[in-house]
Scaffold this motif. Structure first.
Motif, PDB file in Angstrom:
ATOM      1  N   SER A 216       0.851  -1.400   0.012  1.00 16.63           N
ATOM      2  CA  SER A 216      -0.068  -0.099  -0.113  1.00 16.63           C
ATOM      3  C   SER A 216       1.047   1.338   0.025  1.00 16.63           C
ATOM      4  O   SER A 216       1.971   1.141   0.317  1.00 16.63           O
ATOM      5  N   VAL A 217       0.240   2.290  -0.482  1.00 17.35           N
ATOM      6  CA  VAL A 217       1.002   3.586  -0.406  1.00 17.35           C
ATOM      7  C   VAL A 217       0.151   4.555   0.196  1.00 17.35           C
ATOM      8  O   VAL A 217      -1.240   4.769   0.124  1.00 17.35           O
ATOM      9  N   ARG A 218       0.864   5.539   1.131  1.00 14.35           N
ATOM     10  CA  ARG A 218       0.160   6.613   1.916  1.00 14.35           C
ATOM     11  C   ARG A 218       0.462   7.873   1.257  1.00 14.35           C
ATOM     12  O   ARG A 218       1.912   8.316   1.264  1.00 14.35           O
ATOM     13  N   VAL A 219      -0.433   8.490   0.892  1.00 14.96           N
ATOM     14  CA  VAL A 219      -0.387   9.900   0.309  1.00 14.96           C
ATOM     15  C   VAL A 219      -0.490  10.911   1.188  1.00 14.96           C
ATOM     16  O   VAL A 219      -1.587  11.066   1.848  1.00 14.96           O
ATOM     17  N   SER A 220       0.169  12.029   1.989  1.00 14.14           N
ATOM     18  CA  SER A 220       0.068  13.188   2.722  1.00 14.14           C
ATOM     19  C   SER A 220      -0.014  14.178   1.964  1.00 14.14           C
ATOM     20  O   SER A 220       1.013  14.659   1.273  1.00 14.14           O
ATOM     21  N   LEU A 221      -0.913  15.200   2.116  1.00 13.51           N
ATOM     22  CA  LEU A 221      -0.983  16.735   1.516  1.00 13.51           C
ATOM     23  C   LEU A 221      -1.327  17.545   2.427  1.00 13.51           C
ATOM     24  O   LEU A 221      -2.323  17.408   3.216  1.00 13.51           O
ATOM     25  N   ALA A 222      -1.012  18.617   2.324  1.00 14.81           N
ATOM     26  CA  ALA A 222      -1.222  20.105   3.065  1.00 14.81           C
ATOM     27  C   ALA A 222      -1.236  21.065   2.115  1.00 14.81           C
ATOM     28  O   ALA A 222      -0.439  21.390   1.476  1.00 14.81           O
ATOM     29  N   LEU A 223      -2.564  22.067   2.465  1.00 18.53           N
ATOM     30  CA  LEU A 223      -2.993  22.948   1.696  1.00 18.53           C
ATOM     31  C   LEU A 223      -3.169  24.088   2.433  1.00 18.53           C
ATOM     32  O   LEU A 223      -3.645  23.970   3.741  1.00 18.53           O
ATOM     33  N   SER A 224      -2.819  25.365   2.105  1.00 22.14           N
ATOM     34  CA  SER A 224      -3.256  26.558   2.664  1.00 22.14           C
ATOM     35  C   SER A 224      -3.273  27.844   1.879  1.00 22.14           C
ATOM     36  O   SER A 224      -2.982  27.634   0.647  1.00 22.14           O
ATOM     37  N   ASP A 225      -4.391  28.676   2.348  1.00 19.18           N
ATOM     38  CA  ASP A 225      -4.450  29.745   1.536  1.00 19.18           C
ATOM     39  C   ASP A 225      -3.331  30.827   1.440  1.00 19.18           C
ATOM     40  O   ASP A 225      -3.289  31.566   0.584  1.00 19.18           O
ATOM     41  N   ASN A 226      -2.157  30.422   2.287  1.00 17.52           N
ATOM     42  CA  ASN A 226      -0.893  31.294   2.274  1.00 17.52           C
ATOM     43  C   ASN A 226       0.240  30.402   2.311  1.00 17.52           C
ATOM     44  O   ASN A 226       0.650  30.175   3.450  1.00 17.52           O
ATOM     45  N   PRO A 227       0.480  29.435   1.423  1.00 18.69           N
ATOM     46  CA  PRO A 227       1.346  28.201   1.402  1.00 18.69           C
ATOM     47  C   PRO A 227       2.715  28.826   1.778  1.00 18.69           C
ATOM     48  O   PRO A 227       3.570  28.179   2.412  1.00 18.69           O
ATOM     49  N   GLY A 228       3.081  29.862   1.410  1.00 17.84           N
ATOM     50  CA  GLY A 228       4.584  30.633   1.688  1.00 17.84           C
ATOM     51  C   GLY A 228       4.695  30.647   3.328  1.00 17.84           C
ATOM     52  O   GLY A 228       5.958  30.817   3.631  1.00 17.84           O
ATOM     53  N   SER A 229       3.679  31.096   4.046  1.00 19.85           N
ATOM     54  CA  SER A 229       3.577  31.347   5.373  1.00 19.85           C
ATOM     55  C   SER A 229       2.607  30.871   5.902  1.00 19.85           C
ATOM     56  O   SER A 229       1.812  31.622   6.260  1.00 19.85           O
ATOM     57  N   PRO A 230       2.227  29.642   6.198  1.00 16.20           N
ATOM     58  CA  PRO A 230       0.709  28.974   6.682  1.00 16.20           C
ATOM     59  C   PRO A 230       0.661  29.635   7.975  1.00 16.20           C
ATOM     60  O   PRO A 230      -0.708  29.765   8.271  1.00 16.20           O
ATOM     61  N   GLN A 231       1.457  29.915   8.813  1.00  9.46           N
ATOM     62  CA  GLN A 231       1.003  30.703  10.140  1.00  9.46           C
ATOM     63  C   GLN A 231       0.034  31.744   9.887  1.00  9.46           C
ATOM     64  O   GLN A 231      -0.629  32.234  10.768  1.00  9.46           O
TER      65      GLN A 231
END
Length: 252
Positions: A216-231
């Motif tokens: 099996s393969v696990r894919v992880s993805l994170a998205l943000s409206d400000n990917p350059g500085s998510p905080q």
């Protein structure tokens, strides 16, 4: 006899105007707040739609990886098997490579020549599903009774704030989704190639020798409206994880 005049004085008029202005400002503030909330909601929904699209596409490709139909690539005597076909799922240098079969069903009634480009494929595989099989990246002639299999190569990678894909190992990578903070892949292996299920933890690498044990393969993805500085983003970083079990094992 004098009559007493009634009406608004200057003071009352100024007070009324001030109250009206305050009410108008409060209403405008409420409307602007509602508009901002709606925009944020739409933005969040768009991130979820992008994640759903990418994860669905990856799951479909991974389930089709290594599919050979009734054709056994090991039947070809002296057949030079291209490296990507020997390892239909690989992960090198941050690039996830998947070799899948296209939904093409062709059985020749007479000698016929086909090219990979006809089907958007990189390789063509043909044989009688018994004792003969051939593979090529060029024109391939089918004999009467042969079945044809079209294989394509897909490469996925994160480039900056984008997840991109390239088809058949040539040309430029094309962007699938944007506003990506993180995209990475992990693999679950069986302790023995003969076992159907994975054991142990997911690992970030996959060698050619481990391919027969891949389950099996696990894919992880994170998205943000400000990917350059998510905080500093207005939305919380949205994280998605998907596990896809492979359907085609080399020993089956």
């Amino acid at each position: 006899m004098s009559r007493r005049l009634s009406g608004f004085g200057l003071v009352e008029l100024l007070v009324s105007m001030a109250l009206g202005l305050l009410l108008t400002m409060a209403l405008m503030q409420t409307l602007l707040g509602s508009r901002d909330s709606l925009l944020l909601l739409r933005h969040g929904n768009q991130l979820q739609e992008d994640a759903r699209y990418l994860m669905g596409r990856l799951a479909t490709d991974l389930r089709a990886a290594g599919s050979e139909g009734c054709l056994d690539l090991q039947l070809g005597s002296g057949l030079a098997l291209p490296a990507p076909l020997a390892q239909p799922v690989s992960y090198q240098g941050g690039v996830l490579q998947i070799v899948t079969a296209l939904p093409v069903r062709v059985q020749a009634d007479a000698a016929t020549t086909y090219r990979p480009g006809t089907f958007g494929a990189r390789w063509l595989v043909a044989g009688n599903c018994q004792d003969r099989v051939a593979i090529t990246e060029d024109a391939l002639q089918l004999q009467p009774g042969d079945w044809l299999l079209a294989l394509r190569q897909l490469e996925y990678r994160q480039q900056g704030e984008r997840v991109q894909v390239r088809l058949n190992g040539s040309g430029n990578f094309e962007t699938l989704i944007e506003q990506v903070v993180d995209f990475h892949v992990q693999f679950a292996l069986a302790s023995d190639a003969a076992l159907p299920d994975a054991g142990g933890r997911y690992q970030p690498t996959l060698t050619a020798g481990e391919q027969p044990r891949l389950r099996s393969v696990r894919v992880s993805l994170a998205l943000s409206d400000n990917p350059g500085s998510p905080q500093a983003g207005r939305l919380l970083t949205q994280r998605f994880t998907q596990v896809t079990r492979l359907r085609n094992r080399p020993d089956q």
